[in-house]
Design a protein around this motif. Structure first.
Motif, short mmCIF file in Angstrom:
data_model
loop_
_atom_site.label_atom_id
_atom_site.label_comp_id
_atom_site.label_asym_id
_atom_site.label_seq_id
_atom_site.Cartn_x
_atom_site.Cartn_y
_atom_site.Cartn_z
N SER A 29 -21.35 19.02 17.47
CA SER A 29 -20.60 18.01 16.72
C SER A 29 -21.32 17.58 15.46
CB SER A 29 -20.29 16.80 17.60
OG SER A 29 -21.50 16.25 18.10
N SER A 30 -22.61 17.79 15.37
CA SER A 30 -23.34 17.39 14.17
C SER A 30 -23.29 18.46 13.10
CB SER A 30 -24.80 17.08 14.52
OG SER A 30 -25.44 18.26 15.00
N SER A 31 -22.65 19.58 13.37
CA SER A 31 -22.64 20.70 12.43
C SER A 31 -21.34 20.83 11.65
CB SER A 31 -22.91 22.01 13.19
OG SER A 31 -24.13 21.93 13.89
N TYR A 32 -20.57 19.78 11.58
CA TYR A 32 -19.29 19.81 10.90
C TYR A 32 -19.31 18.94 9.65
CZ TYR A 32 -17.11 21.97 14.98
OH TYR A 32 -16.77 22.84 15.97
N ALA A 33 -18.52 19.33 8.69
CA ALA A 33 -18.22 18.42 7.59
C ALA A 33 -17.29 17.34 8.13
CB ALA A 33 -17.54 19.19 6.45
N MET A 34 -17.45 16.13 7.61
CA MET A 34 -16.70 15.00 8.14
C MET A 34 -15.89 14.33 7.03
SD MET A 34 -17.63 14.96 11.32
CE MET A 34 -17.09 13.35 11.87
N GLY A 35 -14.80 13.71 7.44
CA GLY A 35 -13.98 13.02 6.45
C GLY A 35 -13.28 11.81 7.03
N TRP A 36 -12.83 10.96 6.14
CA TRP A 36 -11.98 9.82 6.48
C TRP A 36 -10.65 9.97 5.75
CZ3 TRP A 36 -12.95 6.19 10.11
CH2 TRP A 36 -14.27 6.01 10.53
N PHE A 37 -9.60 9.74 6.49
CA PHE A 37 -8.25 9.75 5.94
C PHE A 37 -7.58 8.43 6.34
CE2 PHE A 37 -7.55 14.16 4.53
CZ PHE A 37 -8.72 14.73 4.98
N ARG A 38 -6.47 8.13 5.70
CA ARG A 38 -5.71 6.94 6.09
C ARG A 38 -4.22 7.22 5.98
NH1 ARG A 38 -7.34 2.96 1.00
NH2 ARG A 38 -6.07 4.01 -0.60
#
Length: 127
Positions: A29-38
């Motif tokens: 799980s630490s090897s992913y690109a992360m994002g926030w959406f709304r």
């Protein structure tokens, strides 16, 4: 599989601040690109901010640039979204997402690029 759990939403007055957290668990799980959406009622889900796997690169929607800051703590497998100078138009359900990127420096902007999503946390900004 990656599990994402958001927290930190709530009701705040215009001009106030909130910090959202997204705890990730599961294989790699630490090897992913992360994002926030709304997503606001009656509207499509939209990109807010993203951070690369290693965390050196970030990207923001024009509407939040200069007010929101995305960061990640890889040791804690947690991504944060610091939201300052909040406006009523920031009211929405905020979702955390994880996606496999082609490089450690890549940031992802599109909904379709993310494979895993949290359940969302409500942010309401009153005028």
């Amino acid at each position: 599989q990656v599990q994402l759990v958001e927290s930190g939403g709530g009701l705040v007055q215009a001009g106030g601040s909130l910090r959202l957290s997204c705890a990730a668990s599961g294989r790699s799980s630490s090897s992913y690109a992360m994002g926030w959406f709304r997503q606001a009622p009656g509207k499509e889900r939209e990109f807010v901010a993203a951070i690369s796997w290693i965390g050196g690169n970030t990207g923001y929607a024009d509407s939040v640039k200069g007010r929101f800051t995305i960061s990640r703590d890889r040791a804690k497998n947690t991504v944060y979204l610091q939201m300052n100078s909040l406006k009523p138009e920031d009211t929405a359900i905020y979702y955390c997402a994880a996606g496999a990127a082609s490089t450690i420096a890549t940031i992802l902007h599109r909904v379709s690029e993310y494979s895993y999503w949290g359940q969302g946390t409500q942010v309401t900004v009153s005028s």
